[in-house]
Design a protein around this motif. Structure first.
Motif, PDB file in Angstrom:
ATOM      1  N   UNK A  40       0.853  -1.157   0.000  1.00 39.74           N
ATOM      2  CA  UNK A  40       0.000   0.000   0.000  1.00 39.74           C
ATOM      3  C   UNK A  40       0.909   1.232   0.000  1.00 39.74           C
ATOM      4  N   UNK A  41       0.670   2.160  -0.885  1.00 44.82           N
ATOM      5  CA  UNK A  41       1.497   3.377  -0.888  1.00 44.82           C
ATOM      6  C   UNK A  41       1.204   4.248   0.328  1.00 44.82           C
ATOM      7  N   UNK A  42       2.206   4.984   0.770  1.00 47.45           N
ATOM      8  CA  UNK A  42       2.071   5.838   1.954  1.00 47.45           C
ATOM      9  C   UNK A  42       0.917   6.823   1.813  1.00 47.45           C
ATOM     10  N   UNK A  43       0.644   7.299   0.596  1.00 51.66           N
ATOM     11  CA  UNK A  43      -0.444   8.271   0.420  1.00 51.66           C
ATOM     12  C   UNK A  43      -1.822   7.659   0.681  1.00 51.66           C
ATOM     13  N   UNK A  44      -1.896   6.322   0.726  1.00 52.23           N
ATOM     14  CA  UNK A  44      -3.169   5.660   1.017  1.00 52.23           C
ATOM     15  C   UNK A  44      -3.433   5.573   2.517  1.00 52.23           C
ATOM     16  N   UNK A  45      -2.421   5.827   3.324  1.00 50.54           N
ATOM     17  CA  UNK A  45      -2.571   5.769   4.777  1.00 50.54           C
ATOM     18  C   UNK A  45      -3.188   7.061   5.296  1.00 50.54           C
ATOM     19  N   UNK A  46      -3.900   6.987   6.405  1.00 51.25           N
ATOM     20  CA  UNK A  46      -4.517   8.198   6.948  1.00 51.25           C
ATOM     21  C   UNK A  46      -3.472   9.169   7.494  1.00 51.25           C
ATOM     22  N   UNK A  47      -3.822  10.421   7.489  1.00 52.62           N
ATOM     23  CA  UNK A  47      -2.993  11.441   8.139  1.00 52.62           C
ATOM     24  C   UNK A  47      -3.257  11.311   9.634  1.00 52.62           C
ATOM     25  N   UNK A  48      -2.252  10.924  10.384  1.00 50.60           N
ATOM     26  CA  UNK A  48      -2.416  10.654  11.813  1.00 50.60           C
ATOM     27  C   UNK A  48      -3.013  11.850  12.546  1.00 50.60           C
TER      28      UNK A  48
END
Length: 53
Positions: free
Chosen positions: A1-9
């Motif tokens: 999964x690319x980092x941009x798919x992760x939520x902004x903490x």
């Protein structure tokens, strides 16, 4: 999964703890060396509940 798919903490509610293991993987699935064990989620939950005492 690319980092941009992760939520902004910073946008997550205070009641959510974002954990992203350095080695990747799926939460609650196998951990450790091959063939792995299925105890990561159980251990993580118990550690969390210990912090609530």
């Amino acid at each position: 999964m690319p980092a941009k798919a992760l939520p902004d903490v910073l946008t997550l509610p205070a009641t959510v703890t974002f954990e992203c293991p350095a080695g990747g993987g799926h939460v609650g699935f196998l951990g450790g060396d091959w063939p792995g064990t299925q105890d990561w989620l159980g251990q993580r939950l118990l550690a969390h509940f210990d912090t609530l005492r």
